[in-house]
Write an enzyme that holds these catalytic residues in place. Structure first.
Site, PDB file in Angstrom:
ATOM      1  CE1 TYR A 173       5.399  23.115   5.415  1.00 56.01           C
ATOM      2  CE2 TYR A 173       7.468  22.436   6.414  1.00 56.01           C
ATOM      3  CZ  TYR A 173       6.198  22.125   5.946  1.00 56.01           C
ATOM      4  OH  TYR A 173       5.727  20.835   6.027  1.00 56.01           O
ATOM      5  CE  LYS A 231       2.835  22.100   7.870  1.00 55.47           C
ATOM      6  NZ  LYS A 231       1.555  21.564   7.382  1.00 55.47           N
TER       7      LYS A 231
HETATM    8  N1  LIG Z   1       6.884  15.662   2.871  1.00 56.98           N
HETATM    9  C1  LIG Z   1       7.371  15.846   4.099  1.00 56.98           C
HETATM   10  O1  LIG Z   1       8.526  15.482   4.396  1.00 56.98           O
HETATM   11  C2  LIG Z   1       6.528  16.477   5.164  1.00 56.98           C
HETATM   12  C3  LIG Z   1       7.081  16.605   6.443  1.00 56.98           C
HETATM   13  C4  LIG Z   1       6.323  17.162   7.454  1.00 56.98           C
HETATM   14  C5  LIG Z   1       5.028  17.557   7.185  1.00 56.98           C
HETATM   15  N2  LIG Z   1       4.510  17.449   5.927  1.00 56.98           N
HETATM   16  C6  LIG Z   1       3.135  17.895   5.712  1.00 56.98           C
HETATM   17  O2  LIG Z   1       2.356  16.883   5.136  1.00 56.98           O
HETATM   18  C7  LIG Z   1       1.321  17.445   4.335  1.00 56.98           C
HETATM   19  C8  LIG Z   1       1.325  16.801   2.946  1.00 56.98           C
HETATM   20  O3  LIG Z   1       2.553  17.132   2.337  1.00 56.98           O
HETATM   21  P1  LIG Z   1       3.177  16.331   1.098  1.00 56.98           P
HETATM   22  O4  LIG Z   1       4.606  16.147   1.411  1.00 56.98           O
HETATM   23  O5  LIG Z   1       2.337  15.168   0.739  1.00 56.98           O
HETATM   24  O6  LIG Z   1       3.088  17.486  -0.019  1.00 56.98           O
HETATM   25  P2  LIG Z   1       2.688  17.475  -1.556  1.00 56.98           P
HETATM   26  O7  LIG Z   1       3.041  16.182  -2.204  1.00 56.98           O
HETATM   27  O8  LIG Z   1       3.240  18.744  -2.099  1.00 56.98           O
HETATM   28  O9  LIG Z   1       1.090  17.566  -1.509  1.00 56.98           O
HETATM   29  C9  LIG Z   1       0.451  18.718  -1.035  1.00 56.98           C
HETATM   30  C10 LIG Z   1      -1.020  18.611  -1.379  1.00 56.98           C
HETATM   31  O10 LIG Z   1      -1.649  19.837  -0.976  1.00 56.98           O
HETATM   32  C11 LIG Z   1      -2.399  20.316  -2.094  1.00 56.98           C
HETATM   33  N3  LIG Z   1      -2.614  21.771  -2.002  1.00 56.98           N
HETATM   34  C12 LIG Z   1      -1.708  22.752  -1.883  1.00 56.98           C
HETATM   35  N4  LIG Z   1      -2.322  23.944  -1.791  1.00 56.98           N
HETATM   36  C13 LIG Z   1      -3.652  23.699  -1.878  1.00 56.98           C
HETATM   37  C14 LIG Z   1      -4.813  24.502  -1.817  1.00 56.98           C
HETATM   38  N5  LIG Z   1      -4.757  25.837  -1.709  1.00 56.98           N
HETATM   39  N6  LIG Z   1      -6.042  23.897  -1.885  1.00 56.98           N
HETATM   40  C15 LIG Z   1      -6.129  22.569  -2.013  1.00 56.98           C
HETATM   41  N7  LIG Z   1      -5.069  21.741  -2.101  1.00 56.98           N
HETATM   42  C16 LIG Z   1      -3.848  22.314  -2.002  1.00 56.98           C
HETATM   43  C17 LIG Z   1      -1.611  19.888  -3.313  1.00 56.98           C
HETATM   44  O11 LIG Z   1      -2.432  19.948  -4.460  1.00 56.98           O
HETATM   45  P3  LIG Z   1      -1.825  20.310  -5.927  1.00 56.98           P
HETATM   46  O12 LIG Z   1      -1.396  19.019  -6.541  1.00 56.98           O
HETATM   47  O13 LIG Z   1      -3.015  20.932  -6.611  1.00 56.98           O
HETATM   48  O14 LIG Z   1      -0.696  21.289  -5.721  1.00 56.98           O
HETATM   49  C18 LIG Z   1      -1.280  18.459  -2.874  1.00 56.98           C
HETATM   50  O15 LIG Z   1      -2.404  17.617  -3.074  1.00 56.98           O
HETATM   51  C19 LIG Z   1       1.569  18.949   4.324  1.00 56.98           C
HETATM   52  O16 LIG Z   1       0.747  19.572   5.302  1.00 56.98           O
HETATM   53  C20 LIG Z   1       3.027  19.062   4.741  1.00 56.98           C
HETATM   54  O17 LIG Z   1       3.326  20.305   5.347  1.00 56.98           O
HETATM   55  C21 LIG Z   1       5.225  16.908   4.909  1.00 56.98           C
END
Ligand SMILES: NC(=O)c1ccc[n+]([C@@H]2O[C@H](COP(=O)([O-])OP(=O)(O)OC[C@H]3O[C@@H](n4cnc5c(N)ncnc54)[C@H](OP(=O)(O)O)[C@@H]3O)[C@@H](O)[C@H]2O)c1
Length: 248
Positions: A171, A175
C-alpha cells in the site's frame, strides 16, 4: 440515460465514488452545481450512491467503472463523451490496501500486484483514457488521491511524530509510485492547461481501514475538492494535505 449536460456546467468524474471519501468528493462537487459522474464497479452500489446524491440535489450520474479493466475504462470514457462531450475534472480516488499485514519479508506477490494494478496502473489507465476529453476543457484538473504514507520522508522518519502507517510492502509503496507518476504527468503536461496534483485526506474512518480513522469522509474529501477547484494559476505536480505541502 439521455439527459445532456449544459455547456456551462462543469463536468467531473470521481472514481470509487460509491462510498467513503469518493462519495463525499462527489457530494461536495455536486453541491457546487457540477455534473458529477459516480465511477463505481458494482451496479447496485453505484445506483444507490447516485440515488442518494440526486436526492440531496446533486446532478449525479452513474459511470460503470472498474479501473483494472481496459474495456470498462474505455466504455466509461465513451459514456462521458456521449453525455458531456468533454471532462473538466477527474478525481482518481480509487484505492485499495490489499489487506494487512503486508511486511516485505512475507508479503504475497498477488497482494502487491493487486495494489499496484489498482492504485497505480489503474490511475494511468483511467487518466489516459480520459485525457482527450480533459484536453477539451477550458480549465482541466486532475486530482490523484494519494496518502501521506506514500511520502518517503515520512516512511523513513524515526520519530513517532512524523512516521505514519503500518509496515507495508504494497500500500505505502503504491502511493510513492503514484506520487512519482503524478510528477511525471505534471512535467509532460507542463505546457497545457491541465493541473494535476496529489491529495492526502488524513486518517479517515472508512472501509479501507475498518473505520479506525479519526476523520470523517467529508473532512477527508475537502483537500481533493480544493485541488479540483484550483484557479488557472494554481500549482501542478504538488502533494498536499489540509495543513499544506507534504514532503516527498
Ligand atoms: N481512509 C483513509 O484513512 C485514507 C488515508 C489516506 C489515503 N486514502 C485514500 O483515499 C482513497 C479513498 O479511500 P477510502 O478510505 O474512501 O476507501 P474505501 O471506503 O474503501 O473506498 C474505496 C473505493 O474504491 C473502489 N474501488 C476499489 N477497487 C476498485 C476498482 N478496481 N475499480 C473501481 N473501484 C474500485 C471501492 O469500490 P467497491 O465498493 O466496489 O469496493 C470504493 O468505492 C483511496 O485512494 C485511499 O488510498 C484513504
Amino acid at each position: 440515460m439521455t439527459e445532456q449536460i449544459t455547456n456551462e456546467q462543469t463536468v467531473a468524474l470521481v472514481t470509487g465514488a460509491n462510498k467513503g471519501i469518493g462519495y463525499e468528493i462527489a457530494a461536495g462537487l455536486g453541491a457546487l452545481g457540477w455534473s458529477v459522474g459516480v465511477g463505481a464497479r458494482d451496479e447496485g452500489r453505484r445506483a444507490a450512491a447516485v440515488e442518494k446524491l440526486r436526492a440531496a440535489g446533486a446532478d449525479a450520474f452513474g459511470v460503470p467503472l472498474d479501473v483494472t479493466d481496459d474495456a470498462s475504462v474505455t466504455a466509461a470514457a465513451t459514456l462521458i463523451e456521449e453525455r458531456a462531450g468533454r471532462l473538466d475534472v477527474l478525481v482518481n480516488n480509487v484505492g485499495v490496501t490489499g489487506g494487512m499485514p503486508q511486511e516485505p519479508t512475507r508479503v504475497s506477490l498477488d497482494q502487491v500486484r493487486l495494489v499496484v494494478e489498482t492504485n497505480v496502473i489503474g490511475v494511468i489507465r483511467v487518466t489516459n483514457a480520459l485525457l482527450p476529453l480533459l484536453r477539451r476543457s477550458a480549465s482541466p484538473r486532475i486530482v490523484n488521491m494519494s496518502s501521506g504514507v506514500g511520502s518517503l520522508a515520512r516512511q523513513s522518519a524515526t520519530t513517532d511524530a512524523l512516521s505514519t502507517g503500518p509496515i507495508s510492502a504494497a500500500y505505502a509503496p503504491s502511493k510513492t509510485f503514484l506520487n512519482a507518476v503524478t510528477v511525471q504527468y505534471a512535467k509532460e503536461l507542463r505546457d497545457t492547461k491541465i493541473l494535476i496534483n496529489l491529495a492526502c485526506p488524513g486518517f479517515v474512518a472508512t472501509d479501507l481501514n475498518g473505520f479506525r480513522g479519526v476523520r470523517s469522509p467529508e473532512q477527508g474529501a475537502a483537500i481533493a475538492i480544493r485541488l479540483a477547484t484550483l484557479p488557472d494559476d494554481g500549482p501542478s505536480g504538488g502533494y498536499f494535505e489540509d495543513a499544506g505541502v507534504i514532503p516527498w
